[in-house]
Write a protein that holds these residues in place. Structure first.
Motif, PDB file in Angstrom:
ATOM      1  N   TYR A 184       2.202 -18.768   3.212  1.00 34.21           N
ATOM      2  CA  TYR A 184       1.636 -17.941   2.477  1.00 34.21           C
ATOM      3  C   TYR A 184       0.883 -18.740   1.329  1.00 34.21           C
ATOM      4  N   CYS A 185       1.709 -19.767   0.828  1.00 40.19           N
ATOM      5  CA  CYS A 185       0.875 -20.490  -0.307  1.00 40.19           C
ATOM      6  C   CYS A 185      -0.130 -21.229   0.607  1.00 40.19           C
ATOM      7  N   GLN A 186      -0.174 -21.702   1.480  1.00 34.60           N
ATOM      8  CA  GLN A 186      -1.193 -22.432   2.245  1.00 34.60           C
ATOM      9  C   GLN A 186      -2.234 -21.570   2.613  1.00 34.60           C
ATOM     10  N   LYS A 187      -2.097 -20.474   3.085  1.00 38.85           N
ATOM     11  CA  LYS A 187      -2.938 -19.356   3.325  1.00 38.85           C
ATOM     12  C   LYS A 187      -3.754 -19.080   2.250  1.00 38.85           C
ATOM     13  N   LEU A 188      -3.207 -19.006   0.951  1.00 42.47           N
ATOM     14  CA  LEU A 188      -3.842 -18.462  -0.294  1.00 42.47           C
ATOM     15  C   LEU A 188      -4.788 -19.818  -0.833  1.00 42.47           C
ATOM     16  N   ASN A 189      -4.175 -20.931  -0.587  1.00 46.47           N
ATOM     17  CA  ASN A 189      -4.831 -22.316  -0.772  1.00 46.47           C
ATOM     18  C   ASN A 189      -6.293 -22.386  -0.104  1.00 46.47           C
ATOM     19  N   ASN A 190      -6.133 -21.887   1.223  1.00 44.52           N
ATOM     20  CA  ASN A 190      -7.390 -21.943   1.937  1.00 44.52           C
ATOM     21  C   ASN A 190      -8.626 -21.118   1.641  1.00 44.52           C
ATOM     22  N   LEU A 191      -8.132 -20.080   1.003  1.00 43.19           N
ATOM     23  CA  LEU A 191      -9.063 -18.692   0.565  1.00 43.19           C
ATOM     24  C   LEU A 191     -10.181 -19.094  -0.249  1.00 43.19           C
ATOM     25  N   GLN A 192     -11.306 -19.204   0.164  1.00 39.35           N
ATOM     26  CA  GLN A 192     -12.425 -19.677  -0.532  1.00 39.35           C
ATOM     27  C   GLN A 192     -13.141 -18.546  -1.394  1.00 39.35           C
ATOM     28  N   GLU A 193     -12.775 -17.357  -1.317  1.00 42.52           N
ATOM     29  CA  GLU A 193     -13.429 -16.255  -2.264  1.00 42.52           C
ATOM     30  C   GLU A 193     -12.438 -16.098  -3.516  1.00 42.52           C
ATOM     31  N   ASP A 194     -13.216 -15.968  -4.738  1.00 50.70           N
ATOM     32  CA  ASP A 194     -12.461 -15.540  -6.020  1.00 50.70           C
ATOM     33  C   ASP A 194     -11.931 -14.079  -5.880  1.00 50.70           C
ATOM     34  N   ARG A 195     -12.625 -13.389  -5.284  1.00 53.54           N
ATOM     35  CA  ARG A 195     -12.502 -11.749  -5.383  1.00 53.54           C
ATOM     36  C   ARG A 195     -12.450 -11.313  -4.060  1.00 53.54           C
ATOM     37  N   LEU A 196     -11.358 -10.562  -3.411  1.00 49.29           N
ATOM     38  CA  LEU A 196     -11.344  -9.532  -2.322  1.00 49.29           C
ATOM     39  C   LEU A 196     -11.578  -8.371  -2.745  1.00 49.29           C
ATOM     40  N   TYR A 197     -12.456  -7.560  -1.746  1.00 51.63           N
ATOM     41  CA  TYR A 197     -12.799  -6.313  -2.012  1.00 51.63           C
ATOM     42  C   TYR A 197     -12.145  -5.499  -0.855  1.00 51.63           C
ATOM     43  N   LEU A 198     -11.612  -4.301  -1.111  1.00 51.40           N
ATOM     44  CA  LEU A 198     -11.216  -3.421  -0.228  1.00 51.40           C
ATOM     45  C   LEU A 198     -11.788  -2.003  -0.341  1.00 51.40           C
ATOM     46  N   HIS A 199     -11.601  -1.123   0.707  1.00 50.93           N
ATOM     47  CA  HIS A 199     -12.088   0.253   0.861  1.00 50.93           C
ATOM     48  C   HIS A 199     -11.109   1.074   1.164  1.00 50.93           C
ATOM     49  N   PHE A 200     -10.311   1.750   0.229  1.00 54.99           N
ATOM     50  CA  PHE A 200      -9.204   2.705   0.571  1.00 54.99           C
ATOM     51  C   PHE A 200      -9.686   4.237   0.721  1.00 54.99           C
ATOM     52  N   SER A 201      -8.890   4.839   1.399  1.00 51.95           N
ATOM     53  CA  SER A 201      -9.096   6.317   1.097  1.00 51.95           C
ATOM     54  C   SER A 201      -7.720   6.900   0.925  1.00 51.95           C
ATOM     55  N   TYR A 202      -7.448   8.223   1.276  1.00 53.17           N
ATOM     56  CA  TYR A 202      -6.051   8.428   0.764  1.00 53.17           C
ATOM     57  C   TYR A 202      -5.688   9.677   1.885  1.00 53.17           C
ATOM     58  N   THR A 203      -4.286   9.794   2.137  1.00 52.26           N
ATOM     59  CA  THR A 203      -3.807  10.941   2.718  1.00 52.26           C
ATOM     60  C   THR A 203      -2.523  11.597   1.893  1.00 52.26           C
ATOM     61  N   TYR A 204      -2.364  12.713   2.193  1.00 50.58           N
ATOM     62  CA  TYR A 204      -1.627  13.485   1.551  1.00 50.58           C
ATOM     63  C   TYR A 204      -0.611  14.145   2.573  1.00 50.58           C
ATOM     64  N   ASP A 205       0.580  13.793   2.672  1.00 52.83           N
ATOM     65  CA  ASP A 205       1.360  14.458   3.957  1.00 52.83           C
ATOM     66  C   ASP A 205       2.258  15.506   3.623  1.00 52.83           C
ATOM     67  N   ASN A 206       2.701  16.399   4.539  1.00 58.11           N
ATOM     68  CA  ASN A 206       3.353  17.550   4.338  1.00 58.11           C
ATOM     69  C   ASN A 206       4.646  17.337   3.436  1.00 58.11           C
ATOM     70  N   GLN A 207       5.176  16.250   3.200  1.00 60.16           N
ATOM     71  CA  GLN A 207       6.220  16.135   2.104  1.00 60.16           C
ATOM     72  C   GLN A 207       5.649  15.731   0.825  1.00 60.16           C
ATOM     73  N   ASN A 208       4.506  15.947   0.486  1.00 63.12           N
ATOM     74  CA  ASN A 208       3.846  15.552  -0.886  1.00 63.12           C
ATOM     75  C   ASN A 208       3.796  14.212  -1.156  1.00 63.12           C
ATOM     76  N   ARG A 209       3.710  13.424  -0.099  1.00 63.61           N
ATOM     77  CA  ARG A 209       3.627  12.011  -0.676  1.00 63.61           C
ATOM     78  C   ARG A 209       2.094  11.571  -0.403  1.00 63.61           C
ATOM     79  N   TYR A 210       1.490  10.736  -1.427  1.00 61.33           N
ATOM     80  CA  TYR A 210       0.102  10.420  -1.546  1.00 61.33           C
ATOM     81  C   TYR A 210       0.180   8.808  -1.460  1.00 61.33           C
ATOM     82  N   TYR A 211      -0.665   8.599  -0.185  1.00 60.28           N
ATOM     83  CA  TYR A 211      -0.848   7.316   0.043  1.00 60.28           C
ATOM     84  C   TYR A 211      -2.266   6.726   0.119  1.00 60.28           C
TER      85      TYR A 211
END
Length: 336
Positions: free
Chosen positions: A106-133
Motif C-alpha cells: 500500500y505504501c508503494q502504491k501511495l508513493n506512486n500516486l501522482q495526483e494530490d487530490r482524488l475525486y469520487l462520486h457517491f450516491s446513497y442507498t437506504y435499505d429495508n433495515q434503515n441503514r444508510y450507505y
C-alpha cells in the motif's frame, strides 16, 4: 487552490463490507475489466447511520456534491497505522507477516500516486433495515476513476479501527458543494493497550512509587489549574488531571511532569484526547473542523475560551497539535 467555507461535519467508523477483517488478506481474483484485485465480500459502500433525512441534509445529493480525498491525508494515515499492521487489534487475514507485506504494498502504491487530490462520486442507498450507505456508481469505463480512487480508502484503511471523517464545504466562488473525506486511526488504541498493561501490572502488585507519582502529578495540576480550563467547573470531584502529551507516548520524566497537563471535566478531556479540541500557542481554544456543529452547540463550545499556557508546556502542546488534533490537509483552504 479553491477557497472553501465550512458548513458542517460528521464521522463514522469504517466498517465497509468489502473490507471485513477476515477478508482483508485474501486470494486474488480477476475483474471483468482485466484488473487483478484481492477477493472481498459485499459491495463497496460506506455505512453512515440510520437517519435518512439528516444524512440527506448533510450530503445534499440533489446538489450533486463532489467527494474528494487528499494524498497527504492518506500518507499521514499510513504513517500512523504501521504499528497496527504489525500488531493488529483485530484479525485482518492470514498472519502478521502477510499483513505487513500488504502494508508495504500500500505504501508503494501511495508513493506512486501522482495526483494530490482524488475525486469520487457517491450516491446513497437506504435499505429495508434503515441503514444508510454511500455507494459508488456501477463499474464501467466512464466511472472507473471513482472505483480506482476509492480503492485507496478500501485498501489502506483498516476496518473497525479507522474513523472516516467528512466535512461539508462550499466553494466560495462557484457555490459547488464538496464533501472532504479524511481517515483517522482511532487514537485510543495505544491508550487502551497501555492501560491494559498497567492494569495487568497492578493485579500482580501495587507499585507504590507509581501511585505516589500519580498523586503528586494530580495535586500539581489542580494547583496550577484549580478549574476545568474550558468550562471553569471547580468541583474537584468533577475534574480530571489530563495529560497534554499522551501518557503512553511519554518517557518516564514526561509522564508526571506538572507542566504536561490540564484540569478538565470528563467530556472536555474526551474531546481533547480524540483531537476535536485543542489550544494554540497563545492559549486560545481551537475546535477541529471535523467537530460537528450540533455537538458544539449542545456543549456550548461556540464562545471564545483562553487558557494560560506556561512556556514549559509549549512542547507538549506542540506534540498534541501535531499528533492528536484533527487537522485538515494543507491542500484544503477553509476560510472563516
Amino acid at each position: 487552490m479553491e477557497k472553501f467555507k465550512r458548513v458542517d461535519s460528521f464521522d463514522v467508523t469504517f466498517a465497509d463490507s468489502f473490507a471485513r477483517p477476515e477478508f482483508k488478506v485474501k486470494e486474488e481474483k480477476l475483474h471483468v475489466d482485466g484488473r487483478v484485485a484481492r477477493k472481498g465480500v459485499g459491495e463497496k459502500r460506506i455505512y453512515c447511520g440510520r437517519d435518512e433525512a439528516e444524512l440527506n441534509r448533510f450530503f445534499n445529493f440533489d446538489k450533486k456534491p463532489i467527494f474528494f480525498i487528499q494524498k497527504d491525508d492518506l500518507e499521514e494515515y499510513v504513517e500512523k497505522v504501521e504499528k497496527e499492521f504489525l500488531d493488529p487489534s483485530y484479525h485482518f487475514g492470514s498472519g502478521v507477516k502477510e499483513t505487513y507485506n500488504l502494508y508495504c504494498e500500500y505504501c508503494q502504491k501511495l508513493n506512486n500516486l501522482q495526483e494530490d487530490r482524488l475525486y469520487l462520486h457517491f450516491s446513497y442507498t437506504y435499505d429495508n433495515q434503515n441503514r444508510y450507505y454511500l455507494v459508488l456508481p456501477k463499474r464501467k469505463k466512464e466511472t472507473m476513476a471513482d472505483h480506482l480512487n476509492y480503492d485507496f480508502i478500501r485498501d489502506i484503511c483498516l476496518p473497525r479501527v479507522t474513523r472516516l471523517c467528512f466535512i461539508k464545504l462550499v466553494d466560495i466562488n462557484s457555490g459547488q458543494i464538496y464533501i472532504y473525506l479524511k481517515p483517522f486511526l482511532k487514537y485510543d488504541l495505544e491508550a487502551e493497550r497501555a492501560e491494559k498493561a498497567i492494569l495487568r501490572q497492578q493485579k500482580q502488585q501495587v507499585n507504590r512509587k507509581t501511585r505516589i507519582g500519580q498523586d503528586k502529578y494530580r495535586a500539581a495540576i489542580f494547583n496550577r489549574y484549580p478549574y476545568c480550563v474550558v468550562t471553569k467547573v471547580t468541583d474537584p470531584d468533577l475534574l480530571i488531571a489530563c495529560h497534554i502529551k499522551s501518557y503512553s507516548m511519554c518517557n518516564s520524566k514526561e509522564q508526571y511532569d506538572e507542566f504536561n497537563g490540564f484540569s478538565m471535566t470528563p467530556t472536555i478531556h474526551t474531546l481533547f484526547d480524540l483531537g476535536y479540541l485543542t489550544f494554540n500557542s497563545d492559549g486560545q481554544m481551537v475546535l477541529s473542523d471535523f467537530f460537528r456543529n450540533m455537538d458544539r452547540r449542545c456543549l456550548h463550545l461556540d464562545g471564545v475560551v483562553r487558557v494560560t499556557i506556561y512556556p514549559e508546556s509549549q512542547k507538549y502542546l506542540e506534540w498534541h497539535n501535531a499528533n492528536i488534533f484533527k487537522r485538515t490537509s494543507r491542500g484544503v483552504d477553509i476560510v472563516e
